[in-house]
Design a protein around this motif. Structure first.
Motif, short mmCIF file in Angstrom:
data_model
loop_
_atom_site.label_atom_id
_atom_site.label_comp_id
_atom_site.label_asym_id
_atom_site.label_seq_id
_atom_site.Cartn_x
_atom_site.Cartn_y
_atom_site.Cartn_z
N PHE A 138 -52.28 97.63 45.45
CA PHE A 138 -51.36 96.64 44.92
C PHE A 138 -50.95 95.70 46.05
CE2 PHE A 138 -50.26 99.68 41.38
CZ PHE A 138 -50.68 98.84 40.35
N ILE A 139 -50.90 94.42 45.79
CA ILE A 139 -50.56 93.45 46.82
C ILE A 139 -49.04 93.33 46.93
CG2 ILE A 139 -50.76 91.05 47.58
CD1 ILE A 139 -53.35 90.85 46.04
N GLU A 140 -48.56 93.38 48.17
CA GLU A 140 -47.17 93.09 48.48
C GLU A 140 -47.12 91.91 49.43
OE1 GLU A 140 -45.30 96.68 49.84
OE2 GLU A 140 -45.21 97.54 47.80
N GLU A 141 -45.91 91.46 49.73
CA GLU A 141 -45.77 90.22 50.51
C GLU A 141 -46.33 90.35 51.92
OE1 GLU A 141 -42.22 87.70 50.09
OE2 GLU A 141 -41.48 89.22 48.70
N GLU A 142 -46.14 91.48 52.57
CA GLU A 142 -46.68 91.66 53.92
C GLU A 142 -48.18 91.86 53.84
OE1 GLU A 142 -46.19 94.55 57.84
OE2 GLU A 142 -44.79 94.72 56.15
N LEU A 143 -48.91 91.25 54.74
CA LEU A 143 -50.37 91.22 54.70
C LEU A 143 -50.99 92.61 54.62
CD1 LEU A 143 -52.96 89.46 54.93
CD2 LEU A 143 -52.80 89.78 57.41
N ASP A 144 -51.75 92.85 53.56
CA ASP A 144 -52.56 94.07 53.39
C ASP A 144 -51.75 95.36 53.57
OD1 ASP A 144 -54.77 92.46 52.96
OD2 ASP A 144 -55.36 92.48 55.07
N SER A 145 -50.50 95.34 53.18
CA SER A 145 -49.62 96.48 53.42
C SER A 145 -49.27 97.25 52.14
CB SER A 145 -48.31 96.01 54.07
OG SER A 145 -47.58 95.17 53.16
N GLY A 146 -49.76 96.81 51.00
CA GLY A 146 -49.36 97.40 49.72
C GLY A 146 -49.86 98.81 49.52
N PRO A 147 -49.30 99.51 48.54
CA PRO A 147 -49.70 100.89 48.26
C PRO A 147 -51.16 101.00 47.83
CG PRO A 147 -48.19 100.08 46.57
CD PRO A 147 -48.20 99.06 47.66
#
Length: 317
Positions: A138-147
């Motif tokens: 899943f994409i989060e705002e911080e680069l490539d940091s999502g679950p």
């Protein structure tokens, strides 16, 4: 599922194709704007994803800006279940991440949290990794940091170039995306361990300049890992020389002849017959097997030697 697909390069095409093959409804394809090319900027190059989408009669959007209300509203208007992002080439604003009902899923070509960033395949080879893989997340705002949703790994071939590895990972990524979408309700996302993260920054032209003080094995990895841009290159007779293929070895005994500096990095050890060999750092040597002089075609080392006026004892760089 209703999917908005966001991608640009050839490596994203297998994932888009798989979404269609799996029976998902791809309501729109977002890709980067066309690029002009040629000396006079006279030709237009369409992204591979756009070409595939048009061939399959899919709706294509190529917004020049994302951080505008028009782009945000357009994405929301599709009422998509999920947005699938594969090499789109832009960071999505926070409003985009919340627009699809289930969020935005990224296919990333590394085993996250290793190699977050724009060039994970290249840096994995350059840094001598033995394995890599693909991750859905899943994409989060911080680069490539999502679950993380799912991952799959593969070994990196001893002679594999970045384009060859990317082609394999693109197919693996499409398969993993298919599994992810099919099992999405049953998957428990796993948070990444940020302390284990490494970066894979955007490649720059200067990354390709060969530093002959490095050992030959590291240089050979750069030859493979920096294709197809910026490529590993040096300078010979003041002209740029791209190295396309090379092999490395340790040096136990060098026949120096009358050349007292034969072991200095960048010095040509052998330039005759079928061998073009340069000294590198840590008592290693690099055989240049395929090269491309500036303004010329790609050729073998012996072919290059036939036309070049170089000899043992001279230097490159």
């Amino acid at each position: 599922m209703r999917i908005v697909f966001m991608g640009t390069p050839e490596s994203a095409v297998p994932s888009l194709r798989r979404c269609l093959d799996d029976g998902h409804e791809v309501v729109a394809v977002w890709t980067q704007p066309d690029r002009v090319s040629g000396r006079g900027q006279e030709s237009v190059k369409e992204p591979p994803v756009k070409q595939f989408a048009l061939d399959h009669e899919l709706e294509v959007e190529q917004p020049k800006k994302l951080r505008v209300e028009q782009a945000r509203d357009l994405l929301a208007s599709y009422e998509a279940d999920v947005a699938v992002v594969v090499g789109y080439g832009r960071i999505l604003p926070a409003e985009f991440l919340r627009a699809p009902r289930l969020g935005c899923i990224n296919v990333h070509f590394s085993l996250l949290p290793k190699y977050r960033g724009a060039a994970p395949v290249n840096w994995a080879i350059v840094n001598g990794e033995k394995k890599t893989g693909v991750t859905t997340m899943f994409i989060e705002e911080e680069l490539d940091s999502g679950p993380i949703l799912l991952q799959r790994e593969t070994e990196i071939g001893a002679e594999e170039t970045a384009p060859q590895l990317m082609a394999r990972l693109a197919v693996m990524g499409a398969e993993l995306l298919s599994e992810t979408l099919a099992q999405l309700n049953a998957i428990t996302p796993q948070a990444q361990r940020d302390e284990e993260a490494t970066l894979a920054p955007l490649l720059k032209k200067e990354d390709g300049l060969i530093d002959w003080s490095m050992d030959a094995f590291a240089i050979e990895r750069r030859v493979r890992g920096l294709q197809s841009w910026p490529n590993a290159y040096t300078f010979c007779e003041s002209r740029r020389l791209i190295v396309w293929r090379a092999s490395a070895e340790n040096i136990e005994r060098i026949s120096d002849g009358d050349q007292p500096n034969a072991r200095l990095p960048g010095t040509i050890i052998t330039a005759s017959g079928s061998d073009l060999v340069l000294a590198c750092g840590r008592e290693t040597a690099l055989h240049l097997l395929d090269v491309q002089p500036e303004g010329a075609r790609r050729m073998t080392g012996p072919q290059f030697l036939n036309g070049a006026r170089i000899q043992a004892g001279e230097t490159m760089g």
